[in-house]
Design a protein around this motif. Structure first.
Motif, PDB file in Angstrom:
ATOM      1  N   ALA A 154      13.893   1.871  -8.060  1.00  0.00           N
ATOM      2  CA  ALA A 154      14.724   2.712  -8.919  1.00  0.00           C
ATOM      3  C   ALA A 154      13.858   3.370  -9.993  1.00  0.00           C
ATOM      4  O   ALA A 154      14.066   4.535 -10.348  1.00  0.00           O
ATOM      5  CB  ALA A 154      15.829   1.869  -9.557  1.00  0.00           C
ATOM      6  N   GLU A 175      12.190   6.495  -8.557  1.00  0.00           N
ATOM      7  CA  GLU A 175      13.098   7.636  -8.457  1.00  0.00           C
ATOM      8  C   GLU A 175      13.419   8.209  -9.837  1.00  0.00           C
ATOM      9  O   GLU A 175      13.544   9.418 -10.013  1.00  0.00           O
ATOM     10  CB  GLU A 175      14.387   7.239  -7.725  1.00  0.00           C
ATOM     11  CG  GLU A 175      14.208   7.117  -6.214  1.00  0.00           C
ATOM     12  CD  GLU A 175      13.542   8.359  -5.595  1.00  0.00           C
ATOM     13  OE1 GLU A 175      14.083   9.463  -5.755  1.00  0.00           O
ATOM     14  OE2 GLU A 175      12.473   8.224  -4.965  1.00  0.00           O
ATOM     15  N   GLU A 176      13.529   7.315 -10.819  1.00  0.00           N
ATOM     16  CA  GLU A 176      13.833   7.763 -12.172  1.00  0.00           C
ATOM     17  C   GLU A 176      12.686   8.602 -12.730  1.00  0.00           C
ATOM     18  O   GLU A 176      12.921   9.641 -13.362  1.00  0.00           O
ATOM     19  CB  GLU A 176      14.066   6.528 -13.046  1.00  0.00           C
ATOM     20  CG  GLU A 176      14.907   6.799 -14.275  1.00  0.00           C
ATOM     21  CD  GLU A 176      14.984   5.538 -15.131  1.00  0.00           C
ATOM     22  OE1 GLU A 176      15.483   4.521 -14.619  1.00  0.00           O
ATOM     23  OE2 GLU A 176      14.508   5.586 -16.280  1.00  0.00           O
ATOM     24  N   THR A 213      12.874  12.030 -11.068  1.00  0.00           N
ATOM     25  CA  THR A 213      13.969  12.828 -11.622  1.00  0.00           C
ATOM     26  C   THR A 213      13.618  13.319 -13.017  1.00  0.00           C
ATOM     27  O   THR A 213      13.849  14.482 -13.362  1.00  0.00           O
ATOM     28  CB  THR A 213      15.251  11.964 -11.686  1.00  0.00           C
ATOM     29  OG1 THR A 213      15.444  11.357 -10.413  1.00  0.00           O
ATOM     30  CG2 THR A 213      16.452  12.804 -12.042  1.00  0.00           C
ATOM     31  N   ASP A 214      13.033  12.423 -13.813  1.00  0.00           N
ATOM     32  CA  ASP A 214      12.663  12.773 -15.179  1.00  0.00           C
ATOM     33  C   ASP A 214      11.602  13.874 -15.204  1.00  0.00           C
ATOM     34  O   ASP A 214      11.702  14.837 -15.971  1.00  0.00           O
ATOM     35  CB  ASP A 214      12.141  11.514 -15.880  1.00  0.00           C
ATOM     36  CG  ASP A 214      11.746  11.794 -17.305  1.00  0.00           C
ATOM     37  OD1 ASP A 214      12.621  12.256 -18.066  1.00  0.00           O
ATOM     38  OD2 ASP A 214      10.565  11.581 -17.665  1.00  0.00           O
TER      39      ASP A 214
END
Lengths: 360, 257
Positions: free
Chosen positions: B113, B116-117, B120-121
């Motif tokens: 996670a 992915e964070e 995205t960030d």
């Protein structure tokens, strides 16, 4: 619209360029591929010139695996055809297809060359020289089998390529060029030996082997092939992320934490060894390693964690069927499997390239 | 503590490319690396990234020599944006940004996670979220450069090295890229050709000429008509009418060699 505004939008991508095809997840491909492979093997062993009942084929296999009753009503000859000829041949086809496709995919990424295939490092030509030396000139005095000679030839050729590319500067294009040089050298040696020393019959046999044939497959070939495949696949899958990092070249990979020199050495050795094992038992089956990775990439996307397992499954299924075709289409004559891979592979390749072409 | 180069030298083909260069970029600041072609800017960046090893001198990360820090550990701290990255592989913008997570991931494990964070960030900070599914080869030069910066951000570096990131970009994208870099809370070193862009966006400038540092300091101290004449052999006029009294260089013509 003001000229400034027009200039601003001109830089944007024109509307209508499609977003990337979404790659389907591995959990969908892997089970589907595994089922397809099992079904392919199960069906392919029931096909052949000898007219054996489908039920008899499976009862022979079940009996040998110890799950059925001993097939008393099947003659030893038919038993032998199924268990000693068809099954090892089909399994070796699967192992070769899987191995060659994976090696091709790894080498294409590692060398950043879409034309790279398992034979780009000269392994196949080295193998053919080794095999020819054993068959035609009797090198090894009977102690060396054709496969043994081919394997030794392949290893020698690979060692030469590594040595050459290292002393020529070690960049990826040098590796490819050294491979081309070795390929030319060993093919010439092979032709020289065949044309000066072999009789017509031997020449035909050698030619058949050079084009790739699974006709001589036995259980030892299956075991060594499978062992090499499992080992190489494990190493390559362990390097899946590292291979992704090579997308923007070696320096970019290095800044993403990849040991470029070490990774390249490990992966080149592993793919060369697997190729050498496969070529030693089945000859240089062309095209699978070049084309299948491209076709599979169009389905799975470029991520190696997904690409490599699907390549293995697709290669295995493909070669099982191509070999079935090769041994049945001109019954009872056999077509070298390498000829059929190209005859089927080229149109398929063109179709894949056409469908994935980039807008100009 | 951050990246530090101490008296680094490097030769190629019998010629000294770098000759005893010191560089200690201020933590969190943007350092501009200036100098004519062949002055050693790219080589210095490659030494700082650990891609090349210095022939003499040492590059340290938090006081430890770079070659003693593992490659992966370096890649988790120091991200690099090359001059012109390109690939034949059919990658989407998100695929490219995900490459930045490679040093943070172990083999055989799926993306976490946190991975992915970070992706995205990074897409959000470079305003690429809406473009995440586009293919790399359909992007313009400015967009590609932004994607590479997003990939570098996904590495969650504390040091960011950029080699002429504004090359081949139109005016708007040049300003866009440098404003993005200057606003990042990381220590960045940017090789630049454009003196006015360097004056606008860098906190600190280092000028190289023939492999040696000839000037360093704040833009206002460094960028003088004398320096431009000496280093570039160009006759220039420097005014301080820009925003925050940053110097502005106006070129008047070349000087005889």
């Amino acid at each position: 619209m003001t000229p400034a505004g027009a200039a601003k939008t001109a830089d944007r991508a024109p509307a209508g360029i499609p977003a990337a095809r979404r790659a389907r997840p591995l959990w969908l491909w892997a089970p589907a591929g595994t089922v397809a492979l099992c079904v392919s093997v199960a069906v392919a062993v029931t096909i052949g010139p000898a007219d054996i009942d489908v039920a008899d084929v499976w009862s022979v296999i079940a009996a040998h695996l110890g799950v059925g009753t001993t097939a008393g009503d099947v003659s030893p000859l038919r038993d032998g055809i199924v268990w000693d000829l068809r099954l090892p041949r089909t399994l070796l086809a699967a192992a070769c297809g899987a191995g060659l496709a994976v090696c091709g995919a790894v080498l294409q990424s590692l060398l950043r060359n879409p034309l790279a295939d398992p034979f780009v490092l000269g392994v196949s030509s080295g193998a053919s020289t080794g095999a020819v030396l054993v068959v035609v000139l009797g090198v090894g005095g009977g102690a060396l089998s054709v496969s043994g000679g081919a394997f030794l030839g392949a290893v020698c050729s690979f060692a030469l390529v590594m040595l050459l590319s290292h002393s020529l500067g070690g960049t990826t294009d040098r590796v490819v060029l050294a491979g081309v040089a070795a390929m030319q050298l060993f093919s010439s040696l092979t032709s020289f030996v065949v044309l000066t020393a072999a009789d017509a019959e031997t020449t035909r046999g050698v030619l058949f082997w050079l084009l790739g044939s699974l006709g001589g497959a036995g259980w030892p070939d299956v075991w060594t092939g499978a062992a090499a495949l499992v080992l190489a696949l494990a190493v390559c899958l362990g390097h899946a992320r590292t291979l992704d990092a090579f997308a923007f070249g070696q320096d970019a990979a290095a800044t993403l934490g990849v040991h470029v020199v070490r990774t390249r050495l490990v992966l080149l050795c592993v793919t060369a060894l697997l190729t050498a094992v496969l070529v030693a038992s089945a000859g240089a089956i062309g095209f699978v390693g070049l084309v299948l990775p491209h076709a599979v990439r169009a389905l799975t996307g470029p991520g190696h964690a997904r690409l490599l397992p699907v390549c293995a499954l697709a290669g295995a299924v493909f070669l099982v069927w191509v070999d079935t075709l090769a041994r049945t289409v001109l019954e009872p004559k056999e077509v070298p499997v390498g000829v059929v891979t190209s005859l089927i592979g080229v149109p398929a390749f063109v179709l894949v390239l056409y469908r994935t072409r980039r807008p100009r | 503590m951050t990246l530090n180069a101490e008296r680094v030298s490097r030769a190629a083909g019998g010629r000294l490319i770098l000759d005893g260069v010191d560089l200690s970029p201020g933590p969190g600041a943007t350092t501009g690396l200036l100098g004519p072609n062949g002055s050693g800017k790219s080589t210095l960046l490659r030494l700082l990234a650990g891609v090349l090893a210095p022939a003499s001198g040492v590059v340290t990360l938090d006081g430890r020599p770079l070659d003693r820090v593992g490659r992966r550990d370096v890649a988790r701290r120091v991200a690099v944006v090359e001059q012109q990255a390109d690939t034949q592989v059919e990658l989407t913008v998100r695929d490219v940004v995900r490459l930045g997570r490679i040093p943070h991931r172990r083999p055989w494990t799926p993306a976490s996670a946190a991975d992915e964070e970070a992706v995205t960030d990074a897409l959000g900070r470079t305003r690429l979220t809406a473009q995440a599914d586009r293919l790399w080869h359909t992007l313009s030069g400015g967009e590609r450069q932004r994607v590479q910066i997003a990939r570098a951000l996904a590495q969650q570096p504390r040091e960011l090295l950029l080699d002429e990131p504004t090359n081949h970009l139109d005016l708007r994208h040049q300003l866009d890229v440098l404003a993005l870099v200057a606003a990042l809370p990381v220590t960045s070193v940017v090789a630049l050709h454009d003196l006015n862009l360097a004056a606008m966006y860098c906190d600190h400038l280092v000028v190289l000429s023939e492999g040696r540092v000839v000037a360093r300091g704040e833009p206002a101290e460094v960028l003088t008509a004398g320096l431009v004449a000496e280093v570039y052999r160009v006759h220039a006029e420097v005014t301080r009418t820009g925003p925050a009294a940053r110097p502005h260089v106006r070129f008047l013509g070349t000087l005889p060699d």
